[in-house]
Design a protein around this motif. Structure first.
Motif, PDB file in Angstrom:
ATOM      1  N   GLY A   1       3.334  18.782 -12.670  1.00  0.00           N
ATOM      2  CA  GLY A   1       4.413  19.247 -11.815  1.00  0.00           C
ATOM      3  C   GLY A   1       4.877  18.175 -10.863  1.00  0.00           C
ATOM      4  N   VAL A   2       5.863  18.533 -10.041  1.00  0.00           N
ATOM      5  CA  VAL A   2       6.374  17.671  -8.986  1.00  0.00           C
ATOM      6  C   VAL A   2       6.178  18.402  -7.666  1.00  0.00           C
ATOM      7  CG1 VAL A   2       8.373  16.467  -8.057  1.00  0.00           C
ATOM      8  CG2 VAL A   2       8.073  16.622 -10.524  1.00  0.00           C
ATOM      9  N   ARG A   3       5.540  17.741  -6.732  1.00  0.00           N
ATOM     10  CA  ARG A   3       5.205  18.358  -5.452  1.00  0.00           C
ATOM     11  C   ARG A   3       5.958  17.645  -4.335  1.00  0.00           C
ATOM     12  NH1 ARG A   3      -1.064  18.496  -4.376  1.00  0.00           N
ATOM     13  NH2 ARG A   3      -0.848  19.812  -6.219  1.00  0.00           N
ATOM     14  N   THR A   4       6.510  18.415  -3.390  1.00  0.00           N
ATOM     15  CA  THR A   4       7.149  17.845  -2.198  1.00  0.00           C
ATOM     16  C   THR A   4       6.084  17.513  -1.169  1.00  0.00           C
ATOM     17  OG1 THR A   4       9.175  19.119  -2.588  1.00  0.00           O
ATOM     18  CG2 THR A   4       8.842  18.220  -0.390  1.00  0.00           C
ATOM     19  N   LEU A   5       6.107  16.283  -0.658  1.00  0.00           N
ATOM     20  CA  LEU A   5       5.096  15.825   0.306  1.00  0.00           C
ATOM     21  C   LEU A   5       5.743  15.600   1.665  1.00  0.00           C
ATOM     22  CD1 LEU A   5       3.278  13.125  -1.878  1.00  0.00           C
ATOM     23  CD2 LEU A   5       2.688  15.545  -1.618  1.00  0.00           C
ATOM     24  N   GLU A   6       4.940  15.628   2.701  1.00  0.00           N
ATOM     25  CA  GLU A   6       5.421  15.305   4.042  1.00  0.00           C
ATOM     26  C   GLU A   6       5.673  13.813   4.148  1.00  0.00           C
ATOM     27  OE1 GLU A   6       2.780  16.649   7.017  1.00  0.00           O
ATOM     28  OE2 GLU A   6       2.984  18.780   6.531  1.00  0.00           O
ATOM     29  N   MET A   7       6.699  13.447   4.910  1.00  0.00           N
ATOM     30  CA  MET A   7       6.958  12.029   5.155  1.00  0.00           C
ATOM     31  C   MET A   7       5.836  11.460   6.034  1.00  0.00           C
ATOM     32  SD  MET A   7       9.592  11.206   3.459  1.00  0.00           S
ATOM     33  CE  MET A   7       9.555   9.534   4.118  1.00  0.00           C
ATOM     34  N   ARG A   8       5.550  10.188   5.811  1.00  0.00           N
ATOM     35  CA  ARG A   8       4.504   9.536   6.585  1.00  0.00           C
ATOM     36  C   ARG A   8       5.110   8.403   7.414  1.00  0.00           C
ATOM     37  NH1 ARG A   8      -0.376  11.261   5.166  1.00  0.00           N
ATOM     38  NH2 ARG A   8      -1.262   9.589   6.430  1.00  0.00           N
TER      39      ARG A   8
ATOM     40  N   ILE B   1       3.894   8.551  -6.717  1.00  0.00           N
ATOM     41  CA  ILE B   1       4.514   8.860  -5.431  1.00  0.00           C
ATOM     42  C   ILE B   1       5.933   8.293  -5.416  1.00  0.00           C
ATOM     43  CG2 ILE B   1       4.284   8.701  -2.934  1.00  0.00           C
ATOM     44  CD1 ILE B   1       1.989  10.187  -4.363  1.00  0.00           C
ATOM     45  N   ILE B   2       6.897   9.143  -5.081  1.00  0.00           N
ATOM     46  CA  ILE B   2       8.315   8.768  -5.082  1.00  0.00           C
ATOM     47  C   ILE B   2       8.862   8.921  -3.667  1.00  0.00           C
ATOM     48  CG2 ILE B   2      10.604   9.318  -6.000  1.00  0.00           C
ATOM     49  CD1 ILE B   2       9.110  10.601  -8.409  1.00  0.00           C
TER      50      ILE B   2
ATOM     51  N   SER C   1      -6.589  11.676  -5.962  1.00  0.00           N
ATOM     52  CA  SER C   1      -6.790  12.722  -4.952  1.00  0.00           C
ATOM     53  C   SER C   1      -7.676  13.848  -5.462  1.00  0.00           C
ATOM     54  CB  SER C   1      -5.433  13.276  -4.503  1.00  0.00           C
ATOM     55  OG  SER C   1      -4.639  12.269  -3.918  1.00  0.00           O
ATOM     56  N   SER C   2      -7.507  14.196  -6.733  1.00  0.00           N
ATOM     57  CA  SER C   2      -8.310  15.297  -7.286  1.00  0.00           C
ATOM     58  C   SER C   2      -9.796  14.938  -7.313  1.00  0.00           C
ATOM     59  CB  SER C   2      -7.828  15.637  -8.699  1.00  0.00           C
ATOM     60  OG  SER C   2      -7.941  14.513  -9.558  1.00  0.00           O
ATOM     61  N   ARG C   3     -10.117  13.693  -7.653  1.00  0.00           N
ATOM     62  CA  ARG C   3     -11.532  13.307  -7.695  1.00  0.00           C
ATOM     63  C   ARG C   3     -12.128  13.257  -6.301  1.00  0.00           C
ATOM     64  NH1 ARG C   3     -14.405   8.943  -9.665  1.00  0.00           N
ATOM     65  NH2 ARG C   3     -12.636   7.504  -9.797  1.00  0.00           N
TER      66      ARG C   3
ATOM     67  N   ALA D   1       0.853  -1.190   0.000  1.00  0.00           N
ATOM     68  CA  ALA D   1       0.000   0.000   0.000  1.00  0.00           C
ATOM     69  C   ALA D   1       0.884   1.233   0.000  1.00  0.00           C
ATOM     70  CB  ALA D   1      -0.925   0.006   1.209  1.00  0.00           C
ATOM     71  N   PHE D   2       0.337   2.334  -0.468  1.00  0.00           N
ATOM     72  CA  PHE D   2       1.022   3.621  -0.347  1.00  0.00           C
ATOM     73  C   PHE D   2      -0.028   4.702  -0.167  1.00  0.00           C
ATOM     74  CE2 PHE D   2       0.496   2.945  -4.955  1.00  0.00           C
ATOM     75  CZ  PHE D   2      -0.097   4.144  -5.346  1.00  0.00           C
ATOM     76  N   HIS D   3       0.414   5.886   0.206  1.00  0.00           N
ATOM     77  CA  HIS D   3      -0.504   6.995   0.446  1.00  0.00           C
ATOM     78  C   HIS D   3      -0.487   7.956  -0.736  1.00  0.00           C
ATOM     79  CE1 HIS D   3       0.078   5.480   4.559  1.00  0.00           C
ATOM     80  NE2 HIS D   3      -1.152   5.914   4.759  1.00  0.00           N
ATOM     81  N   ALA D   4      -1.668   8.314  -1.196  1.00  0.00           N
ATOM     82  CA  ALA D   4      -1.811   9.246  -2.311  1.00  0.00           C
ATOM     83  C   ALA D   4      -1.428  10.659  -1.866  1.00  0.00           C
ATOM     84  CB  ALA D   4      -3.243   9.213  -2.826  1.00  0.00           C
ATOM     85  N   ILE D   5      -1.490  11.597  -2.797  1.00  0.00           N
ATOM     86  CA  ILE D   5      -1.118  12.978  -2.489  1.00  0.00           C
ATOM     87  C   ILE D   5      -1.909  13.516  -1.310  1.00  0.00           C
ATOM     88  CG2 ILE D   5      -1.289  15.346  -3.364  1.00  0.00           C
ATOM     89  CD1 ILE D   5      -0.416  14.337  -6.085  1.00  0.00           C
ATOM     90  N   ASP D   6      -3.212  13.182  -1.249  1.00  0.00           N
ATOM     91  CA  ASP D   6      -4.049  13.708  -0.165  1.00  0.00           C
ATOM     92  C   ASP D   6      -3.964  12.884   1.112  1.00  0.00           C
ATOM     93  OD1 ASP D   6      -5.459  11.453  -0.796  1.00  0.00           O
ATOM     94  OD2 ASP D   6      -7.344  12.476  -1.257  1.00  0.00           O
ATOM     95  N   GLY D   7      -3.077  11.896   1.143  1.00  0.00           N
ATOM     96  CA  GLY D   7      -2.881  11.093   2.341  1.00  0.00           C
ATOM     97  C   GLY D   7      -3.707   9.827   2.411  1.00  0.00           C
TER      98      GLY D   7
END
Length: 335
Positions: free
Chosen positions: A328-335, A253-254, A240-242, A199-205
């Protein structure tokens, strides 16, 4: 500049049409050949573009049925099981870009190239979204002195079909590769069944249930960075957008971990995204690769060789074009 056309095999399909439009918008005078088995559809797509011609192709003929007609480069938008486009390109000494093959299909392509290694540049363009993953990951990797782990999570919106050829690619790849090629502890292994579930977390968590996928990105990133652990996972669901009530989008997600250039522990998390789904990112990679291979970007054409997309694409130019295209490329918070 050579007036010879670029041949788009399958250029009347969903992705092929978008790629043709992108090339036409950036190079209004560039002649294009829209080829495939259906002459009527090829001519229809060519008429929409202007300065293009629809042609029927014969994959059993060495010249594809084109005779002595000159071609500047070949791009293939479907599974070319006969390698007709590649054999044609090598015989003519012109660049070749294919985007539909899987890891298990790589040997015939490499075999053809090995017999004519100085004939033309050949790009293995079946990285996820044709370079979007690798270029962005290697850009993020610049902050590291040493990388231990690379984990890629691709989120495909369930409404993001991409056309019949894309659907056929997915069905074929899942059928032929039920296990996922992964680099683990410096060795290449195959994750299958429960080992492939993750599993992984999408942009919106949002947590997305995923499974391992055999993408050639794993090999390219492991080789380029030396990372002993590299895995690629894929999830299908709501982007996340939907979930925000907006149209579908695509997300990659990278997650990287290792040490920075001072030897301190470093972990980063980024997301590559496009608000219109996967197709625009695919088209961006195809367009930029064809421009670079043929010298349409104003620089000398790419010399003969066997390439990953990230070896051909200029990362700075790619990032600029990605943002101009709405992604674009967005920086996300670590989870």
């Amino acid at each position: 500049m050579s007036p010879d056309p670029i041949l788009l095999m399958g250029g009347y399909g969903a992705i092929g049409r978008l790629a043709a439009r992108e090339l036409r918008s950036r190079h209004p005078d560039l002649p294009l050949l829209i080829g495939g088995r259906d002459l009527a559809r090829a001519r229809e797509a060519a008429a929409e573009l202007g300065k293009a011609e629809g042609v029927v192709l014969d994959p059993t003929a060495g010249d594809l049925g084109l005779g002595e007609r000159p071609v500047r480069a070949v791009a293939v938008f479907y599974s070319d099981d006969r390698l007709a486009g590649l054999r044609f390109a090598l015989a003519r000494g012109v660049p070749h870009l294919g985007i539909s093959s899987g890891i298990y299909e790589i040997a015939p392509e490499i075999g053809n190239f090995m017999l004519k290694p100085t004939a033309a540049p050949v790009v293995l363009g079946y990285e996820w979204l044709v370079g979007a993953t690798t270029v962005s990951t290697l850009h993020a990797a610049e902050a590291f002195g040493e990388i231990d782990d690379i984990v890629i999570g691709a989120l495909v919106d369930e409404e993001d079909g991409g056309g019949p050829a894309v659907a056929e690619d997915f069905e074929r790849l899942h059928r032929m590769m039920p296990a996922a090629l992964t680099r683990q502890g410096g060795a290449y292994i195959w994750r299958s069944e429960d080992d492939a579930k993750t599993a992984f977390h999408a942009i919106d968590g949002t947590r997305m249930e995923a499974s391992g996928f055999s993408s050639i990105d794993v090999v390219g990133l492991a080789t380029a960075t030396g990372a002993p652990n590299v895995q690629f996972n894929i999830a299908t669901g709501v982007s996340s957008s939907r979930r925000r009530g907006e149209p579908k989008s695509t997300e990659i997600i990278i997650e990287l971990s290792g040490r920075d250039h001072a030897g301190q522990t470093l972990r980063t998390r980024h997301a590559v995204f496009h608000p219109q789904g996967a197709a625009p990112l695919t088209v961006l990679g195809v367009s930029m690769l064809l421009e670079r291979l043929t010298g349409l970007d104003g620089n000398p054409p790419t010399p003969a060789g066997l390439y990953f997309p990230f070896q051909v694409l200029d990362p700075a130019v790619y990032m600029t074009r990605l943002e101009a295209a709405g992604g674009g490329v967005r920086t996300l918070e670590m989870r």
